[in-house]
Design an enzyme around this catalytic site. Sequence first.
Site, PDB file in Angstrom:
ATOM      1  N   ASP A 123     -17.409 -13.053 -63.158  1.00 33.02           N
ATOM      2  CA  ASP A 123     -18.586 -12.776 -62.332  1.00 33.02           C
ATOM      3  C   ASP A 123     -19.209 -11.399 -62.535  1.00 33.02           C
ATOM      4  OD1 ASP A 123     -18.579 -15.244 -61.227  1.00 33.02           O
ATOM      5  OD2 ASP A 123     -17.527 -14.686 -59.396  1.00 33.02           O
ATOM      6  N   ASN A 163      -8.625  -3.624 -58.151  1.00 37.50           N
ATOM      7  CA  ASN A 163      -7.847  -3.030 -59.246  1.00 37.50           C
ATOM      8  C   ASN A 163      -8.476  -3.298 -60.609  1.00 37.50           C
ATOM      9  OD1 ASN A 163      -5.625  -1.825 -60.563  1.00 37.50           O
ATOM     10  ND2 ASN A 163      -4.581  -3.806 -60.740  1.00 37.50           N
ATOM     11  N   ASP A 219      -3.080  -0.104 -51.578  1.00 41.36           N
ATOM     12  CA  ASP A 219      -2.526  -1.300 -52.229  1.00 41.36           C
ATOM     13  C   ASP A 219      -1.038  -1.364 -51.926  1.00 41.36           C
ATOM     14  OD1 ASP A 219      -1.522  -3.193 -54.177  1.00 41.36           O
ATOM     15  OD2 ASP A 219      -3.386  -2.925 -55.281  1.00 41.36           O
ATOM     16  N   PRO A 220      -0.536  -2.538 -51.536  1.00 44.20           N
ATOM     17  CA  PRO A 220       0.907  -2.645 -51.313  1.00 44.20           C
ATOM     18  C   PRO A 220       1.697  -2.384 -52.594  1.00 44.20           C
ATOM     19  CG  PRO A 220      -0.230  -4.667 -50.604  1.00 44.20           C
ATOM     20  CD  PRO A 220      -1.251  -3.793 -51.278  1.00 44.20           C
ATOM     21  N   ARG A 227      -5.107 -10.933 -60.582  1.00 41.00           N
ATOM     22  CA  ARG A 227      -5.576 -11.951 -61.538  1.00 41.00           C
ATOM     23  C   ARG A 227      -4.902 -11.759 -62.884  1.00 41.00           C
ATOM     24  NH1 ARG A 227      -7.376 -14.808 -57.504  1.00 41.00           N
ATOM     25  NH2 ARG A 227      -9.113 -13.887 -56.400  1.00 41.00           N
TER      26      ARG A 227
HETATM   27  N1  LIG Z   1      -7.056 -20.676 -53.320  1.00 43.68           N
HETATM   28  C1  LIG Z   1      -7.849 -19.690 -53.735  1.00 43.68           C
HETATM   29  N2  LIG Z   1      -9.166 -19.901 -53.786  1.00 43.68           N
HETATM   30  C2  LIG Z   1      -9.979 -18.939 -54.274  1.00 43.68           C
HETATM   31  C3  LIG Z   1      -9.487 -17.681 -54.679  1.00 43.68           C
HETATM   32  C4  LIG Z   1      -8.075 -17.463 -54.577  1.00 43.68           C
HETATM   33  O1  LIG Z   1      -7.559 -16.391 -54.901  1.00 43.68           O
HETATM   34  N3  LIG Z   1      -7.300 -18.488 -54.116  1.00 43.68           N
HETATM   35  N4  LIG Z   1     -10.348 -16.747 -55.187  1.00 43.68           N
HETATM   36  C5  LIG Z   1     -11.745 -16.837 -54.828  1.00 43.68           C
HETATM   37  C6  LIG Z   1     -12.571 -16.018 -55.720  1.00 43.68           C
HETATM   38  S1  LIG Z   1     -12.269 -14.346 -55.715  1.00 43.68           S
HETATM   39  C7  LIG Z   1     -13.558 -16.531 -56.487  1.00 43.68           C
HETATM   40  S2  LIG Z   1     -14.577 -15.471 -57.361  1.00 43.68           S
HETATM   41  C8  LIG Z   1     -13.784 -17.977 -56.584  1.00 43.68           C
HETATM   42  C9  LIG Z   1     -14.016 -18.417 -58.001  1.00 43.68           C
HETATM   43  O2  LIG Z   1     -14.303 -19.746 -58.047  1.00 43.68           O
HETATM   44  P1  LIG Z   1     -15.067 -20.331 -59.323  1.00 43.68           P
HETATM   45  O3  LIG Z   1     -16.157 -19.410 -59.697  1.00 43.68           O
HETATM   46  O4  LIG Z   1     -15.378 -21.710 -59.037  1.00 43.68           O
HETATM   47  O5  LIG Z   1     -14.013 -20.141 -60.492  1.00 43.68           O
HETATM   48  P2  LIG Z   1     -13.277 -21.068 -61.496  1.00 43.68           P
HETATM   49  O6  LIG Z   1     -11.992 -21.486 -60.930  1.00 43.68           O
HETATM   50  O7  LIG Z   1     -13.256 -20.306 -62.765  1.00 43.68           O
HETATM   51  O8  LIG Z   1     -14.137 -22.384 -61.684  1.00 43.68           O
HETATM   52  C10 LIG Z   1     -15.313 -22.366 -62.413  1.00 43.68           C
HETATM   53  C11 LIG Z   1     -15.465 -23.693 -63.116  1.00 43.68           C
HETATM   54  O9  LIG Z   1     -16.720 -23.690 -63.775  1.00 43.68           O
HETATM   55  C12 LIG Z   1     -16.598 -24.239 -65.071  1.00 43.68           C
HETATM   56  N5  LIG Z   1     -17.643 -23.627 -65.899  1.00 43.68           N
HETATM   57  C13 LIG Z   1     -17.558 -22.490 -66.617  1.00 43.68           C
HETATM   58  N6  LIG Z   1     -18.738 -22.221 -67.213  1.00 43.68           N
HETATM   59  C14 LIG Z   1     -19.596 -23.212 -66.843  1.00 43.68           C
HETATM   60  C15 LIG Z   1     -20.979 -23.472 -67.108  1.00 43.68           C
HETATM   61  O10 LIG Z   1     -21.637 -22.695 -67.803  1.00 43.68           O
HETATM   62  N7  LIG Z   1     -21.537 -24.583 -66.522  1.00 43.68           N
HETATM   63  C16 LIG Z   1     -20.796 -25.388 -65.711  1.00 43.68           C
HETATM   64  N8  LIG Z   1     -21.406 -26.428 -65.148  1.00 43.68           N
HETATM   65  N9  LIG Z   1     -19.491 -25.167 -65.463  1.00 43.68           N
HETATM   66  C17 LIG Z   1     -18.904 -24.097 -66.003  1.00 43.68           C
HETATM   67  C18 LIG Z   1     -15.194 -23.892 -65.493  1.00 43.68           C
HETATM   68  O11 LIG Z   1     -14.718 -24.835 -66.438  1.00 43.68           O
HETATM   69  C19 LIG Z   1     -14.416 -23.910 -64.178  1.00 43.68           C
HETATM   70  O12 LIG Z   1     -13.789 -25.138 -63.968  1.00 43.68           O
HETATM   71  O13 LIG Z   1     -12.657 -18.679 -56.078  1.00 43.68           O
HETATM   72  C20 LIG Z   1     -12.276 -18.259 -54.803  1.00 43.68           C
HETATM   73  N10 LIG Z   1     -11.305 -19.211 -54.333  1.00 43.68           N
HETATM   74  N1  LIG Z   2      -8.800 -11.147 -66.134  1.00 42.06           N
HETATM   75  C1  LIG Z   2      -9.379 -11.478 -64.983  1.00 42.06           C
HETATM   76  N2  LIG Z   2     -10.193 -10.597 -64.387  1.00 42.06           N
HETATM   77  C2  LIG Z   2     -10.795 -10.927 -63.240  1.00 42.06           C
HETATM   78  C3  LIG Z   2     -10.645 -12.200 -62.645  1.00 42.06           C
HETATM   79  C4  LIG Z   2      -9.765 -13.114 -63.287  1.00 42.06           C
HETATM   80  O1  LIG Z   2      -9.532 -14.225 -62.817  1.00 42.06           O
HETATM   81  N3  LIG Z   2      -9.156 -12.704 -64.442  1.00 42.06           N
HETATM   82  N4  LIG Z   2     -11.318 -12.527 -61.504  1.00 42.06           N
HETATM   83  C5  LIG Z   2     -12.412 -11.680 -61.109  1.00 42.06           C
HETATM   84  C6  LIG Z   2     -12.693 -11.889 -59.683  1.00 42.06           C
HETATM   85  S1  LIG Z   2     -13.732 -13.171 -59.241  1.00 42.06           S
HETATM   86  C7  LIG Z   2     -12.199 -11.093 -58.737  1.00 42.06           C
HETATM   87  S2  LIG Z   2     -12.586 -11.392 -57.115  1.00 42.06           S
HETATM   88  C8  LIG Z   2     -11.417  -9.915 -59.091  1.00 42.06           C
HETATM   89  C9  LIG Z   2     -10.215  -9.656 -58.259  1.00 42.06           C
HETATM   90  O2  LIG Z   2      -9.656  -8.499 -58.761  1.00 42.06           O
HETATM   91  P1  LIG Z   2      -9.203  -7.322 -57.845  1.00 42.06           P
HETATM   92  O3  LIG Z   2     -10.318  -6.894 -56.986  1.00 42.06           O
HETATM   93  O4  LIG Z   2      -8.626  -6.272 -58.700  1.00 42.06           O
HETATM   94  O5  LIG Z   2      -8.134  -8.067 -56.947  1.00 42.06           O
HETATM   95  P2  LIG Z   2      -6.728  -8.712 -57.265  1.00 42.06           P
HETATM   96  O6  LIG Z   2      -6.377  -8.636 -58.722  1.00 42.06           O
HETATM   97  O7  LIG Z   2      -6.715 -10.017 -56.628  1.00 42.06           O
HETATM   98  O8  LIG Z   2      -5.726  -7.801 -56.439  1.00 42.06           O
HETATM   99  C10 LIG Z   2      -5.832  -6.418 -56.524  1.00 42.06           C
HETATM  100  C11 LIG Z   2      -4.756  -5.740 -55.744  1.00 42.06           C
HETATM  101  O9  LIG Z   2      -4.825  -6.052 -54.343  1.00 42.06           O
HETATM  102  C12 LIG Z   2      -3.525  -5.831 -53.815  1.00 42.06           C
HETATM  103  N5  LIG Z   2      -3.439  -6.436 -52.476  1.00 42.06           N
HETATM  104  C13 LIG Z   2      -2.939  -7.640 -52.136  1.00 42.06           C
HETATM  105  N6  LIG Z   2      -3.072  -7.831 -50.814  1.00 42.06           N
HETATM  106  C14 LIG Z   2      -3.661  -6.728 -50.305  1.00 42.06           C
HETATM  107  C15 LIG Z   2      -4.101  -6.338 -48.996  1.00 42.06           C
HETATM  108  O10 LIG Z   2      -3.978  -7.067 -48.033  1.00 42.06           O
HETATM  109  N7  LIG Z   2      -4.694  -5.127 -48.865  1.00 42.06           N
HETATM  110  C16 LIG Z   2      -4.857  -4.284 -49.918  1.00 42.06           C
HETATM  111  N8  LIG Z   2      -5.462  -3.118 -49.689  1.00 42.06           N
HETATM  112  N9  LIG Z   2      -4.459  -4.624 -51.161  1.00 42.06           N
HETATM  113  C17 LIG Z   2      -3.892  -5.829 -51.354  1.00 42.06           C
HETATM  114  C18 LIG Z   2      -2.619  -6.413 -54.869  1.00 42.06           C
HETATM  115  O11 LIG Z   2      -1.341  -5.814 -54.801  1.00 42.06           O
HETATM  116  C19 LIG Z   2      -3.353  -6.090 -56.167  1.00 42.06           C
HETATM  117  O12 LIG Z   2      -2.793  -4.980 -56.832  1.00 42.06           O
HETATM  118  O13 LIG Z   2     -11.016  -9.943 -60.450  1.00 42.06           O
HETATM  119  C20 LIG Z   2     -12.058 -10.238 -61.326  1.00 42.06           C
HETATM  120  N10 LIG Z   2     -11.575 -10.001 -62.634  1.00 42.06           N
HETATM  121 MO   LIG Z   3     -13.847 -13.293 -57.007  1.00 44.71          MO
END
Ligand SMILES: Nc1nc2c(c(=O)[nH]1)N[C@H]1C(S)=C(S)[C@@H](COP(=O)(O)OP(=O)(O)OC[C@H]3O[C@@H](n4cnc5c(=O)[nH]c(N)nc54)[C@H](O)[C@@H]3O)O[C@H]1N2
Ligand SMILES: Nc1nc2c(c(=O)[nH]1)N[C@H]1C(S)=C(S)[C@@H](COP(=O)(O)OP(=O)(O)OC[C@H]3O[C@@H](n4cnc5c(=O)[nH]c(N)nc54)[C@H](O)[C@@H]3O)O[C@H]1N2
Ligand SMILES: [Mo]
Length: 734
Positions: A14, A170, A197-198, A598
Site C-alpha cells: 500500500d 516498524n 513496541d513490546p 509482517r
Molecule cells: N486477520 C487480519 N486481518 C487483517 C490484518 C491482520 O493483520 N490480520 N491486516 C489488515 C491490514 S493492515 C491490511 S492493509 C489489510 C490488507 O488487505 P488486502 O489489501 O486485501 O491484502 P491482501 O491479503 O494482500 O489481499 C489482496 C488480494 O488482491 C489480489 N490482487 C493483487 N493485485 C491485484 C490487482 O491488481 N487486481 C486485483 N483484482 N486483485 C489483485 C491479491 O492476489 C490478493 O489476494 O488487511 C487487514 N486485515
Molecule cells: N514486507 C511487508 N511489508 C509490509 C507489509 C507486508 O505484508 N509485508 N504490509 C504493509 C502494511 S499494509 C502494513 S499495515 C504495515 C505494518 O507494518 P508495521 O506498521 O511495521 O506493523 P507490524 O509489522 O504489524 O508490527 C510492528 C510492531 O508493532 C509491535 N506491536 C505489536 N503489538 C503492539 C501494540 O499493541 N502496541 C505497540 N506500540 N506495538 C505493538 C510489534 O512488536 C512489531 O514490532 O506493513 C506494511 N509493509
Molecule cells: Mo495495512
Amino acid sequence: MSSETKYSVCTICDIGCQLRSEAEGGKVKRVIAHDNPMLASNICFKGVAAPSIHNHEDRIRTPLKRVGERGEDKWEAISYEQAMTEIAERLKTVVDEYGPESFAVSTSGWNTQTTHATDRRFMNLLGSPNWISGVSLCAGNTAAVNKLTYGWFPMGDFGNANCIVLFGHNPRKHSWTPIYNQLNAARKRGAKIIVLDPRVSDQAEQSDLHLRVRAGTDAAMCLGWLKVIFDEHLYDEAFVRDWCVGFEELKARVDEYPLDRVEAITGVDQALIAEAARMYATADGAIIPWTPITDMQISSTSAIRLHSILRAVTGNLDVVGGETLGGFNQSYIPESELALHQALSDEQKAKQLGFDDHPAYTYRVAEMLKDQTEKVWGYPYADIVMGCHMANPSNVFRAMATGDPYPVKAFFVLGNNALMSYPNQHQILKAMMNQDLIVAHEIFMTPTAMLADYVLPGDVFTERNHIADSWSWTTRLALSQKIVEPPEGASSTFEFWRDLANAFGFGEHFPWGTLEELLDYRLSRSGRTFADFEQAGYMEMQTPEFRKYRKTGFATPSGKVELSSSILDELGFDPLPYYREGPALSEAYPYAVFSGVREDPFFQTGQRNIAELRQRCPVPSIFIHPTDAEKEALVEGDWVKIQTAYGEVTAKLAVQASMKQGHLRVPHGWWYPELRGKVALAGAFLSSDAVLCSDDDEFLDHEQGIPHFKGYPGRIIKTQKPADFESSAYAVGS
Ligand SMILES: Nc1nc2c(c(=O)[nH]1)N[C@H]1C(S)=C(S)[C@@H](COP(=O)(O)OP(=O)(O)OC[C@H]3O[C@@H](n4cnc5c(=O)[nH]c(N)nc54)[C@H](O)[C@@H]3O)O[C@H]1N2
Ligand SMILES: Nc1nc2c(c(=O)[nH]1)N[C@H]1C(S)=C(S)[C@@H](COP(=O)(O)OP(=O)(O)OC[C@H]3O[C@@H](n4cnc5c(=O)[nH]c(N)nc54)[C@H](O)[C@@H]3O)O[C@H]1N2
Ligand SMILES: [Mo]
Ligand code: SF4
C-alpha cells in the site's frame, strides 16, 4: 527484440513506490529503480519480484464460473460477456427480492486503484451502503477518527521533523521502504526517534528511546504523556486557548491517569514515560506518523484521538516539521466526488450495517461533518484513504451469515482476500456459504475466490495507465504507465463496475469508454489530459498552505480542534479519550497474542505461490521469549499451536530474545497455494490469525467496532508438523 522502459507505481503493497518497469517482447522483464535519485535508493523484495508475479503461470487469465459445490474449487472457463450478463441478472434477482442493501462489497487498497470510486458510485446509485474494506483496520479508520478531532487526516513532515514517534510502526528495508528511507534520513539529520513496541524491533534497536509497552495499551501511554505535558506546561497555550475546545474536560480526564497508574497498565517505567513525553513535546517540530498498531486494538478510537490531540496541543498541527493538513489536490477530481455519496438517500445511509452500533467511520458521522467539510475543504465528503463512510465488517458478515438485522445475499470481493482479512474467520466462512451470489475479482485463486460463483481475472499495475493520488491523504499525483497488455480475459476494476452499471441502466453515469478517458476527466479541471500529464513528468504536488485554519477554521462542528468530541458526545459515546482493557488473560489462556510483524517477502495474504519469495520464508512462525519457551518446554523449530477460546493455528516456533515476555506473535495471512486440491480452501484455516481473533463485543472497540488484534488471551502447545506439509514443495527441509 525491442525493449522499453516506463514509469510505474507499484501496487503490491500500500505504500505505492515510484519505480520503472522494463518490458521485452510484450512481457514485463524487470522492475528497476526510478531515475529520480530521490526515489531510487532501494526496492523491496516484493517489488523486484513483480515480473514473477505478473507473469506467473497461476495467474487467472480467463473468467471462471463455479461448477462444483461452493468452495469445491471446480470451474468452467467462460467469456467475459457471459460472466457479466449472468452476474448482472443474478444481482438483479437478489436486489429485487431483498432490496439494494442486501448487496455488500469488500475491497482493498492500492491493488484495485483503477476503480476510481466507481464501486461506490455504482452502489450509491443502486442504493447499497454496505461497502467494506481492509482499510477499516489500516489507515482508513485512522483517517476517519482524525476527522473527529480536526476535520482532516494529516501527513507528517518527515523532512523537517526533529522528533519522530513510532507507535509499534516498524518500517524497514523490505517493509514500507520509502518511510524507512525517510526515517534514516531524519536520523542522519539528528532527529530523535522514540519507539513504543513490546519487542525490540528494527526501529527500536536504533531509537533514542524505546518504551516496551504491553500490547494493546497505547491509549494509556498517550494519556500518561498528556499528564506530563499538562503538569509541566509543555503545551502550546496560545494554540490551545485560541483553537481548541474541551481543554478543561480533557485535563480532568488526564488527571485520572497519574504515571504510577500508566506504569501499571503499560509496564513501562514512569521515569521513561516522562522522559519520552518531554522529548516529544519540547522538540522543535515533532510528528507521530500514522501507525496500523493503534488501528487494531480495543481502545483504538481513543488511541487514534490521543495521537491527534498530542499533535494539536503541542503546537505541531499544520506547521513545518509537524503534521500537514493538505486538503484535496485541486487539479484532480477526488474520489470523494466520483463516489456520488449524495446519490444515496438518507434512508439507505441509515441502513448501513454498523450505523447504530459502531458509527465512527460510517455515513452517520460523515453526515454530521458534511457542511463543515465542504466549507473548509470544498467537498462535502472527504474519502481519505478510502476509509470513510463505510459499513462495519463484523456487522456485514453477521448479516450475511444470519440475516440479522436484514439479509445480505450478494457479496462481491475485489482485490481482497476477505475470508482471512477480518476477525472471526469462522463467521466469514459461514457468511460466504450463505450467499446467493459471490463474485471475486482476483489475479490468483485465493481461498476467498474459491468460495465464489464467478471469478474475474484482474489486471496488474504494469498493464494499465494510472495517476495515483495517495488517496487524498497528500496532494501528490504520480504517473503509472501501461507497458504490456493484460491477459485477454482480464478487466480492470473500473471496466467491471462500468459494465455492470450499463447492465443496470446507470450507463449515463459511467460515460468513460476507457481508463484514459476517466483519467482525462479527473484532470479536466486543470485543463489537461492524461497524455499531457505523461508528457509533463511523473509527479506533481501542491505547495501546502500552512495554518489554513486561520482563514477557514477546522472542519469540525465547532470549527475548532475538538479535544472533547462533540460528535462522539452526540452519538452517546464518551467524548473524551480513555483506556479500556482488552479481554483478560487467564490461567487457561495466559499469553497476550498479537498479530503483526509482517514477513519481509510477502504482502499480507499474498505471494505464497511466488517461488523466489516463498523460499525466503517457507513456513509461518510464532515468536516467543526464551524464558516463556523454557517454561513451556519448547525449543526453536518446534511445531506449535496457539489456541484461543475461538480456534487454533499451527506454525513453527521462533525463540527470540527480542520478544517481550508474556507475549506471542502470530503471523497474518498464511494459506498454502501448494495445498490447493489437497486441503480445503488451500489450508486457509491452518495458520491464519483471523481464526484466533474474535469479534465478540469484549474484543471490539466501542466507537468503530474494530477488533483487538494486539494482545488477546491465548496459550501455546507443542504439536506435530502438519502431515499435509510433508508434501509441500516449500516445506522441504523446514
Ligand atoms: N486477520 C487480519 N486481518 C487483517 C490484518 C491482520 O493483520 N490480520 N491486516 C489488515 C491490514 S493492515 C491490511 S492493509 C489489510 C490488507 O488487505 P488486502 O489489501 O486485501 O491484502 P491482501 O491479503 O494482500 O489481499 C489482496 C488480494 O488482491 C489480489 N490482487 C493483487 N493485485 C491485484 C490487482 O491488481 N487486481 C486485483 N483484482 N486483485 C489483485 C491479491 O492476489 C490478493 O489476494 O488487511 C487487514 N486485515
Ligand atoms: N514486507 C511487508 N511489508 C509490509 C507489509 C507486508 O505484508 N509485508 N504490509 C504493509 C502494511 S499494509 C502494513 S499495515 C504495515 C505494518 O507494518 P508495521 O506498521 O511495521 O506493523 P507490524 O509489522 O504489524 O508490527 C510492528 C510492531 O508493532 C509491535 N506491536 C505489536 N503489538 C503492539 C501494540 O499493541 N502496541 C505497540 N506500540 N506495538 C505493538 C510489534 O512488536 C512489531 O514490532 O506493513 C506494511 N509493509
Ligand atoms: Mo495495512
Ligand atoms: S515497498 Fe515494495 S511492494 Fe511496497 S510499493 Fe514499494 S516496491 Fe512495491
